[in-house]
Design an enzyme around this catalytic site. Sequence first.
Site, short mmCIF file in Angstrom:
data_model
loop_
_atom_site.label_atom_id
_atom_site.label_comp_id
_atom_site.label_asym_id
_atom_site.label_seq_id
_atom_site.Cartn_x
_atom_site.Cartn_y
_atom_site.Cartn_z
N HIS B 30 0.84 -1.19 0.00
CA HIS B 30 0.00 0.00 0.00
C HIS B 30 0.87 1.24 0.00
O HIS B 30 1.19 1.78 1.06
CB HIS B 30 -0.91 0.00 1.22
CG HIS B 30 -1.79 -1.22 1.32
ND1 HIS B 30 -1.32 -2.45 1.73
CD2 HIS B 30 -3.09 -1.40 1.03
CE1 HIS B 30 -2.32 -3.33 1.70
NE2 HIS B 30 -3.41 -2.72 1.29
N HIS B 70 -2.00 -0.89 7.14
CA HIS B 70 -1.62 -1.20 5.75
C HIS B 70 -0.52 -0.27 5.27
O HIS B 70 0.21 -0.59 4.35
CB HIS B 70 -2.83 -1.14 4.83
CG HIS B 70 -3.58 0.16 4.88
ND1 HIS B 70 -4.57 0.40 5.79
CD2 HIS B 70 -3.47 1.28 4.15
CE1 HIS B 70 -5.04 1.62 5.61
NE2 HIS B 70 -4.39 2.18 4.62
N GLY B 118 -3.75 -3.55 11.33
CA GLY B 118 -4.15 -3.98 9.99
C GLY B 118 -5.66 -4.10 9.94
O GLY B 118 -6.32 -3.43 9.14
N ASP B 159 -9.67 6.96 7.48
CA ASP B 159 -11.14 6.99 7.41
C ASP B 159 -11.72 5.62 7.70
O ASP B 159 -12.77 5.51 8.31
CB ASP B 159 -11.60 7.52 6.04
CG ASP B 159 -10.75 6.99 4.91
OD1 ASP B 159 -10.80 5.78 4.67
OD2 ASP B 159 -10.02 7.80 4.29
N HIS B 264 -4.12 2.91 -3.45
CA HIS B 264 -4.29 2.43 -2.08
C HIS B 264 -3.58 1.10 -1.84
O HIS B 264 -2.75 0.99 -0.95
CB HIS B 264 -5.78 2.28 -1.74
CG HIS B 264 -6.01 1.56 -0.46
ND1 HIS B 264 -6.01 2.18 0.76
CD2 HIS B 264 -6.21 0.23 -0.19
CE1 HIS B 264 -6.20 1.29 1.71
NE2 HIS B 264 -6.33 0.10 1.18
N ARG B 359 -19.10 -18.18 38.38
CA ARG B 359 -18.89 -16.72 38.30
C ARG B 359 -18.71 -16.14 39.70
O ARG B 359 -17.93 -15.21 39.90
CB ARG B 359 -20.05 -16.03 37.57
CG ARG B 359 -21.39 -16.16 38.24
CD ARG B 359 -22.48 -15.29 37.60
NE ARG B 359 -23.79 -15.67 38.09
CZ ARG B 359 -24.85 -14.88 38.14
NH1 ARG B 359 -24.78 -13.64 37.70
NH2 ARG B 359 -26.01 -15.31 38.60
N SER B 386 -23.52 -8.93 37.09
CA SER B 386 -23.80 -10.27 36.59
C SER B 386 -22.55 -11.12 36.43
O SER B 386 -22.61 -12.34 36.43
CB SER B 386 -24.50 -10.20 35.23
OG SER B 386 -25.64 -9.38 35.29
N GLU B 413 -18.50 -4.03 24.05
CA GLU B 413 -17.66 -5.22 24.15
C GLU B 413 -16.45 -5.13 23.23
O GLU B 413 -15.34 -5.52 23.61
CB GLU B 413 -18.48 -6.48 23.80
CG GLU B 413 -19.67 -6.74 24.73
CD GLU B 413 -20.90 -5.95 24.34
OE1 GLU B 413 -20.88 -5.26 23.29
OE2 GLU B 413 -21.90 -5.99 25.08
N PHE B 439 -21.42 -12.95 24.07
CA PHE B 439 -20.99 -11.69 23.49
C PHE B 439 -19.47 -11.63 23.26
O PHE B 439 -18.95 -10.60 22.82
CB PHE B 439 -21.47 -10.51 24.34
CG PHE B 439 -22.98 -10.45 24.44
CD1 PHE B 439 -23.77 -10.65 23.31
CD2 PHE B 439 -23.63 -10.26 25.65
CE1 PHE B 439 -25.16 -10.64 23.38
CE2 PHE B 439 -25.01 -10.24 25.74
CZ PHE B 439 -25.78 -10.43 24.61
N ASP B 471 -33.12 -16.17 29.63
CA ASP B 471 -32.80 -15.14 28.63
C ASP B 471 -32.88 -15.68 27.20
O ASP B 471 -33.01 -14.93 26.25
CB ASP B 471 -31.43 -14.52 28.90
CG ASP B 471 -31.52 -13.29 29.82
OD1 ASP B 471 -32.64 -12.79 30.03
OD2 ASP B 471 -30.46 -12.84 30.31
N HIS B 475 -28.96 -15.18 24.10
CA HIS B 475 -27.98 -14.99 25.17
C HIS B 475 -27.26 -16.28 25.55
O HIS B 475 -26.37 -16.25 26.39
CB HIS B 475 -28.67 -14.39 26.40
CG HIS B 475 -28.99 -12.93 26.25
ND1 HIS B 475 -29.72 -12.44 25.19
CD2 HIS B 475 -28.66 -11.85 27.00
CE1 HIS B 475 -29.84 -11.13 25.31
NE2 HIS B 475 -29.20 -10.75 26.39
#
Lengths: 668, 668
Positions: B30, B70, B118, B159, B264, B359, B386, B413, B439, B471, B475
């Site tokens: 590039h 790039h 990248g 961009d 590019h 958890r 949670s 996330e 997620f 859920d 989920h």
Amino acid sequence: MTNPINLDELCINTIRTLSMDAVQKAKSGHPGMPMGIASAAYVLWTRILKHNPRNPQWADRDRFVLSAGHGSTLLYSLLHLTGYDLSLEELKRFRQWKSLTPGHPEYGEIPGVEVTTGPLGQGFGMGIGMAIAARHMAERINTPEFPIVNHFIYAIVSDGDLMEGVASEAASLAGHLRLGRLIYLYDDNHITIEGDTALTFSEDVKSRFEAYGWHVQEVSGYDLDGVESAIRCAQAVVDQPSLISLRTHIAYGSPNKQDSAEAHGAPLGEDEVRLTKKHLGWPEDASFLVPKEALEVFRNAVGRGEQLESDWKRMLDRYATVEPERYRLWQALVRGGLEDDWEDHIPTFAAETKPLATREASGKALTAVMPHAPGLLGGAADLAPSTNTYVKGFGDFASDNPAGRNFHFGVREHGMGAILNGMALHGGLIPYGATFLVFSDYMRPSVRLAAMMKARVIYLWTHDSIGLGEDGPTHQPVEHAAALRCIPGLVFIRPSDATETAEAWRAALRHKGPVALALTRQKVPIIDRTKYASASGLHRGAYVLIDAADGKPDVVIVASGSEVSVALGSHDLLRQKGIRSRVVSMPCWEFFAAQDTAYRDSVIPRTAGLRVSIEAGSPFGWERWVGDDGLIIGLDRFGASAPYETLMREYGFTPDGVVEQILRRLRS
Amino acid sequence: MTNPINLDELCINTIRTLSMDAVQKAKSGHPGMPMGIASAAYVLWTRILKHNPRNPQWADRDRFVLSAGHGSTLLYSLLHLTGYDLSLEELKRFRQWKSLTPGHPEYGEIPGVEVTTGPLGQGFGMGIGMAIAARHMAERINTPEFPIVNHFIYAIVSDGDLMEGVASEAASLAGHLRLGRLIYLYDDNHITIEGDTALTFSEDVKSRFEAYGWHVQEVSGYDLDGVESAIRCAQAVVDQPSLISLRTHIAYGSPNKQDSAEAHGAPLGEDEVRLTKKHLGWPEDASFLVPKEALEVFRNAVGRGEQLESDWKRMLDRYATVEPERYRLWQALVRGGLEDDWEDHIPTFAAETKPLATREASGKALTAVMPHAPGLLGGAADLAPSTNTYVKGFGDFASDNPAGRNFHFGVREHGMGAILNGMALHGGLIPYGATFLVFSDYMRPSVRLAAMMKARVIYLWTHDSIGLGEDGPTHQPVEHAAALRCIPGLVFIRPSDATETAEAWRAALRHKGPVALALTRQKVPIIDRTKYASASGLHRGAYVLIDAADGKPDVVIVASGSEVSVALGSHDLLRQKGIRSRVVSMPCWEFFAAQDTAYRDSVIPRTAGLRVSIEAGSPFGWERWVGDDGLIIGLDRFGASAPYETLMREYGFTPDGVVEQILRRLRS
């Protein structure tokens, strides 16, 4: 409760109490959001929304997306109250086994649910896909006299939606495309799970959306006429999407839990439910109460909806006569987007042709079938030239050319994923979207939803292995084939050559669910089908390309994609060494797994001396087909930046490299 | 070429021509971006950047992130020119096998490359993670007299970066956190792969970033003093991140390719390279030319850098004496973030304790180890309650409390994933981030990069199966364990009970790379380790929990996570039926795969009559351990919304259900 002055409040409190009661009975769910936004939802559903509860499939209905899917009892209450085929009994079975009221709205399961939502940001993006589909179809179908496609897309979105990147991507594109018929109500309740939104979210939402090119209004969520005026004002803004920011209070009416994070994701508790009902002027002991007067108001939707649809049908009948050509297009679109003879136009490739990247073959197939598949609309996330997805002669979709069928998503893979889902769910279109296979990771949450919803989306994921060469490990998919094959309901096809690529397109267009094509950047030989088996075997997932002369192979080599020609080369080398081998092309695990055992065993016999797989990607999962004592030739590490021939040689994906490994194994 | 007035231009054109030449020689890459942004990069690297090319690890260096990865030849040119250990020969081997100049910058491979970039948007997010780490450490380490942590984070972003959702998420958070030492140069060249950015990207970037709370300036990319002033102005804005939008021209200086999408991603071509050199006043035939005068300017960085670091070291020595306690903290942080005795504080759990969700056990382990692991800093994407990740007594990271060690990511996330990487790469911290396992899809591109960079990040992914219950399928992770296990270099641990969870934390803190913990929402029994084997077996990936009485099992049952207690129940039922079984707990495939064959075969003998796996997730990949004739009890579909006990029963994840399947198989 019968005072007409309070009839609106009675209706709104019916939504609130049903939502509270459903969550309380389930001992699980999210009561706060429905209670907070009920007033605005009531306005939208009783004063604005064009829909026919007796026919949730009516093509010209407004679409309603509950992007904040955790507030599902809001939607279930509205569906029940306005007369959809969703009984009060189902509301009482909220979140129970095989009920029609699951924790989050599920498309395809519940009459009136337009999309599956819950993972935040997805509904926001899907609504934009719907608005694009509507705008595109309106342009191709409508005439000034016949506004056949004439609906709006509404959504309720939350602060969580606005924080998600997928929503940002889609919002930027929606503003760019000046999608006027997109109206989103933002439930600005200032509360997230961890507490006040001020904890993490202090951006100026209004300015941000204005910067995207949206029309933004701010209204109290409890000023019914104000909400109505804002929506009507948004309808009148024809060249900008609209965000109506509604200041609301989570768990509105709950004396102790309003405006608290506690009310987000847990039942209010029996006592608080009673206190809230008392505070709302509701009978404290009543449960799942729907006052007759309120039901009457909501059920007006039935008569109104039937009238709307029948008026529309009369228009469509006239349109069929006055605009027969457009009407034929309309029919083709709503019946699946394909002309009857589309399959005749899938191209074939002669073996004498020089090697062709499967991305190029895909481009040729797409170009050939596009004129006969009027529902096809798609493009790439700023990789059209690399993914061979630009089809000349079909125009570019843009705000001033919404009939264009080449779509430019920008560098927005996740937004593309959500938009593709929305386009597909809208009906009438077969959307496709392209990027590099490695970037399927960026859109994975949307791909999962497509699979769950059986949305008819086609993914064109090119640069499908280390075979892309110099761009290096950040761009080289390794684990992606495995990671996609394990999504239930996604069909993942990695064709071996141009001919299989054409068949892959056929399969994709036949299939009623998401299909992904993994395509090479590098050129691969076109397999001589006069010498090897027909590529029609692709539709069974795997098939014998060439067998040992006596049909009794010592070695069965299974390969996919660009490695199939490596397998064929290995077969020849092995024959020279007196080793009988069979080569199986396996472009699609899902299709093969769906075959009966007899076919599967006939293609890959477990009794073979040695089963070998070759795929320039993770070995993960290949034991399924070659056994845990099989030889799996794969890549259990990230790739490297170098010309692809070097990489293929260094990592052993050449006939010599393969044969060496097979011989070593046979000797051991 | 020696006119001092043009010395700046000479230096800048050295960058341009090196970049052109490297891409041209590689016939891949590039060139346009480095040519366009060279002037601003030159200003940043020669007038601003605090770094020591002789010691790329200097803790107080400014960090430079090339988010638009790039344009790697820009970075390689700058590294070579300013005196890093990257020879001109390596530039000539751009994109070749085993060169130090891969297609995109790779962290850990090349001296001076701070991050692997990248995939667009990732560098943008990682820079923000670095800025958070720097702000946090400065607060804990610095005194007014001793600004030990005193550096800036710079990036060049494109961009494409700004279009990516991950960047939007991170940008919103950076604005919220008022990160003053974050300065991004936006290469606004108006060109993307598909053409002009106007094709898809017409948002008002300035207003959007101001809405996020950023300080935004707009300058010509070719006004050297203007660029310098803008950066110095941004440095002075201490309470806002800065975006400096630089209007540039892709392939600046190329007579035929400047401002074109062609420039590019492909070499300019031999002829255009010559024309461009001519146009830039460069010897047309020279290749990889570094004029002595230019090199001299760039190499000033060496002496300057050595001086800067030695001054800093002197300050650190004084600090060690004057601030001994802070200095001890500093040392603990830079040596890995752990106190020597941290392992002593990993908790144990007694079997008589009632069932505990893993958890919750994780929360207890984190709380216990936090005071002894000063580098730990983390939190959740709006799911702290949670995921049990809030640690009391350690404060909340905020713009007015940057020493807080509980971090609030918001519903972001993907942004979290990139930020965690940046925190880890900055050095001094062990970041952790939590969300629901389903997620993990949202942050997958960042997880992949963490694995590639061996970044020491801990993921806490809870609600790890259909065991989350009501859920519902949106989920409930099904395919996620498989999809994560196939990422090379990621360690994925799914502990079976509280005790294994504590060991999983030990493993995570010991490991030098990303580790994920998959944790249950639902309570699971604490396995009695006086009766069953010690959880220390976790560190070998899989271990025998209980064997058949005679050590000769007919059935070997391998399970992970919450299904281990189901396996133990099955073992008891089978014994009652006279069937000898062994139960293997397999919390971590990666650790097990790293053991020698003898150990692996001793745990799961291939000679067992029947090998069975139980995991409430996709069966994908389990053939590796139980063979393609094994019994894989998994879930090859999406889940459903219902109480978890119902789901587990309906899908067969109970001792009765498992035994029924085993008996059926043994009979067949």
